[in-house]
Scaffold this motif. Structure first.
Motif, PDB file in Angstrom:
ATOM      1  N   PHE A 270       0.855  -1.187   0.000  1.00  0.00           N
ATOM      2  CA  PHE A 270       0.000   0.000   0.000  1.00  0.00           C
ATOM      3  C   PHE A 270       0.895   1.243   0.000  1.00  0.00           C
ATOM      4  CE2 PHE A 270      -3.031  -3.121   1.604  1.00  0.00           C
ATOM      5  CZ  PHE A 270      -4.161  -2.786   0.879  1.00  0.00           C
ATOM      6  N   HIS A 272       0.505   3.898   1.360  1.00  0.00           N
ATOM      7  CA  HIS A 272       0.548   4.512   2.696  1.00  0.00           C
ATOM      8  C   HIS A 272       1.612   3.889   3.586  1.00  0.00           C
ATOM      9  CE1 HIS A 272      -2.952   7.072   2.349  1.00  0.00           C
ATOM     10  NE2 HIS A 272      -3.574   6.095   1.729  1.00  0.00           N
ATOM     11  N   SER A 295      -5.220   4.112   6.270  1.00  0.00           N
ATOM     12  CA  SER A 295      -5.463   3.580   4.935  1.00  0.00           C
ATOM     13  C   SER A 295      -6.748   2.775   4.951  1.00  0.00           C
ATOM     14  CB  SER A 295      -4.263   2.730   4.521  1.00  0.00           C
ATOM     15  OG  SER A 295      -4.513   2.067   3.330  1.00  0.00           O
ATOM     16  N   LEU A 296      -7.020   2.125   3.840  1.00  0.00           N
ATOM     17  CA  LEU A 296      -8.182   1.262   3.700  1.00  0.00           C
ATOM     18  C   LEU A 296      -8.226   0.134   4.721  1.00  0.00           C
ATOM     19  CD1 LEU A 296      -8.242   0.429  -0.119  1.00  0.00           C
ATOM     20  CD2 LEU A 296     -10.042   1.559   1.208  1.00  0.00           C
ATOM     21  N   THR A 297      -7.064  -0.270   5.200  1.00  0.00           N
ATOM     22  CA  THR A 297      -6.965  -1.518   5.963  1.00  0.00           C
ATOM     23  C   THR A 297      -5.770  -1.461   6.900  1.00  0.00           C
ATOM     24  OG1 THR A 297      -6.543  -3.879   5.765  1.00  0.00           O
ATOM     25  CG2 THR A 297      -5.611  -2.513   4.051  1.00  0.00           C
ATOM     26  N   ASP A 328      -4.507   3.605  -2.726  1.00  0.00           N
ATOM     27  CA  ASP A 328      -5.795   3.025  -2.321  1.00  0.00           C
ATOM     28  C   ASP A 328      -6.790   3.006  -3.473  1.00  0.00           C
ATOM     29  OD1 ASP A 328      -4.830   2.635   0.191  1.00  0.00           O
ATOM     30  OD2 ASP A 328      -6.172   4.037   1.214  1.00  0.00           O
ATOM     31  N   VAL A 331      -6.347   0.059  -5.635  1.00  0.00           N
ATOM     32  CA  VAL A 331      -6.774  -1.175  -4.949  1.00  0.00           C
ATOM     33  C   VAL A 331      -8.302  -1.283  -4.998  1.00  0.00           C
ATOM     34  CG1 VAL A 331      -6.786  -2.438  -2.774  1.00  0.00           C
ATOM     35  CG2 VAL A 331      -4.734  -1.186  -3.469  1.00  0.00           C
ATOM     36  N   LEU A 332      -8.994  -0.173  -4.761  1.00  0.00           N
ATOM     37  CA  LEU A 332     -10.462  -0.193  -4.819  1.00  0.00           C
ATOM     38  C   LEU A 332     -10.940  -0.537  -6.231  1.00  0.00           C
ATOM     39  CD1 LEU A 332     -11.312   2.910  -2.602  1.00  0.00           C
ATOM     40  CD2 LEU A 332     -11.856   0.518  -2.091  1.00  0.00           C
ATOM     41  N   PRO A 348      -9.167  -5.485   0.687  1.00  0.00           N
ATOM     42  CA  PRO A 348      -8.109  -4.688   0.038  1.00  0.00           C
ATOM     43  C   PRO A 348      -6.772  -5.431  -0.077  1.00  0.00           C
ATOM     44  CG  PRO A 348      -9.354  -3.299   1.543  1.00  0.00           C
ATOM     45  CD  PRO A 348      -9.857  -4.712   1.745  1.00  0.00           C
ATOM     46  N   ILE A 352      -4.625  -6.407  -3.638  1.00  0.00           N
ATOM     47  CA  ILE A 352      -3.516  -5.488  -3.932  1.00  0.00           C
ATOM     48  C   ILE A 352      -2.540  -6.078  -4.959  1.00  0.00           C
ATOM     49  CG2 ILE A 352      -2.007  -6.196  -2.015  1.00  0.00           C
ATOM     50  CD1 ILE A 352      -1.250  -3.195  -1.755  1.00  0.00           C
ATOM     51  N   ALA A 386     -14.000  -2.112   4.915  1.00  0.00           N
ATOM     52  CA  ALA A 386     -13.346  -1.709   3.664  1.00  0.00           C
ATOM     53  C   ALA A 386     -14.240  -1.972   2.466  1.00  0.00           C
ATOM     54  CB  ALA A 386     -12.021  -2.459   3.496  1.00  0.00           C
TER      55      ALA A 386
END
Ligand SMILES: [Zn+2]
Length: 394
Positions: A270, A272, A295-297, A328, A331-332, A348, A352, A386
């Motif tokens: 990620f 992040h 982050s998302l996760t 992110d 990934v989404l 997520p 990835i 998420a």
């Protein structure tokens, strides 16, 4: 197990104990296998039922295959699924998905924690502990329960997991222990408890059975590609084991003459929290720790992969692959494409690796004829928060 030898990845010496880091240098200890020529053939493996771990018994450091059966749920190899429709959408028509989200804990963590629990049974352990806020804790709890062992999941009050994850750990019978601080503090508590004889640690690198279980991803991909291996293999990268372990597995098959070629390995972090990508881009072997941003996760958010980071860099550089940071938003997008084109709901961290393949193809760094495998390592069910973010942003 006269064909199993211990090796330190730090100093190259032969440690005397499989458990714990190397006493001399603090490096990770790994078993190596010296099978006599012809002892293990492709035909031998293909004649066996494709059980998750015990199909590869000669390349695992267990005394008794029964310990694996006691720690597992009869899991089989996960599918390597052609995904031509999704592949065409992202410019990789020969895309394949390795579906580890179909394992009983809904993530690839069944592989390491079946091995960890089986090893604990062989060592006479009755309690095993892990610092984890996510899928590792759930998988450890399931396999420990199955084997009649107590699982302790140590959690830091900083960055505590979501209510749904806590509920799942409790439902699976894990004993939760809280410490002040974050993941580092939780890991220190696990190590201190292990040193005091309270439990066996299920920590990656301290417990080499984590990597030994996880490496079966590489074994299966080799077998499922007709022992050729794909051109490129995309893997998630946090603490490093999800890259290092398949690399070790593929390398063991190549050394035995069972795998034709080593794929290029790609590790996806990620954006992040991407300390390994930063080191890769600097051309450096040392990891500079980072503080993960929200982050998302929380999965894969390892700010200081001190042992696994340098080993992962060795794997990525040595195979001609790369470490890549994925935003992110990408990934989404990968999560939405997986669901829309193939009917697969991933969390997520589970999407990835695919997101990194998509990014690589769009940047023109992967030719359309490349045979590409992406590991889909975790289910949407592991991370409902998420998934809600994905649906809201669609
Ligand atoms: Zn050493």
């Amino acid at each position: 197990m006269e064909h199993v030898f211990l090796h330190c990845t730090g100093c190259g010496e032969a440690p005397s104990s499989i458990m714990g880091l190397c006493q001399a240098c603090g490096g990770a200890v790994m078993p190596r296998y010296r099978l006599p020529p012809g002892r293990l053939s492709r035909a031998t493996i293909e004649a066996r039922p494709p059980l998750l771990l015990s199909a590869w018994a000669e390349l695992l450091p267990f005394h008794d295959p029964a310990s694996l059966a006691s720690a597992g749920f009869g899991e089989m190899a996960t599918p390597l699924l052609p995904a031509p429709r999704l592949g065409r959408r992202i410019g990789l028509p020969r895309l394949h998905l390795k579906l580890d989200l179909l394992l009983p804990s809904l993530s690839h963590k069944d592989r390491p924690h079946t091995a960890v629990v089986a090893a604990a049974l062989e060592q006479g352990g009755t309690r095993i502990a892990l610092a984890s806020s996510g899928n590792g804790g759930a998988a450890l709890a399931m396999h420990a329960r199955r084997a009649g062992i107590e699982a302790v999941v140590v959690l830091g009050r900083e960055g505590a997991p979501s209510p749904s994850k806590l509920a799942r750990l409790r439902t699976l019978g894990a004993r939760l222990e809280w410490v002040e601080g974050g993941l580092d503090a939780a890991n220190r508590r696990v190590e201190a408890g292990a040193a005091a004889g309270e439990w066996l640690p299920a920590t990656t690198w301290t417990n080499p059975f984590v990597v030994e279980g996880e490496k079966t991803i590489g074994f299966e991909i080799a077998r499922q590609t007709g022992w050729r291996g794909p051109d490129a293999l995309f893997l998630p990268l946090g603490g490093g084991a999800a890259v290092v372990a398949p690399w070790k597995g593929l390398g063991e098959l190549q050394a035995l003459g069972l795998l034709e070629r080593m794929p290029r390995l790609y590790g996806a972090q990620f954006a992040h929290c991407a300390p390994v990508v930063a080191a890769f881009d600097r051309g450096d072997e040392a990891i500079h720790p980072v503080r993960p941003e929200p982050s998302l996760t929380s999965v894969l958010m390892v700010g200081n992969p001190r042992i696994g980071g340098p080993l992962a860099l060795r794997a990525l550089r040595g195979t001609g692959g790369a470490a890549r940071a994925v935003p992110d938003a990408t990934v989404l997008r990968a999560m939405r494409l997986l669901a829309a084109e193939e009917g697969i709901g991933a969390e997520p961290a589970g999407a990835i690796a695919l997101a990194a393949a998509l990014q690589e193809a769009e940047a023109g760094r992967l030719p359309p004829e490349a045979e590409v495998v992406a590991l889909v390592c975790g289910s949407a069910a592991n991370d409902p928060e998420a998934v809600a973010a994905m649906v809201e942003g669609a």
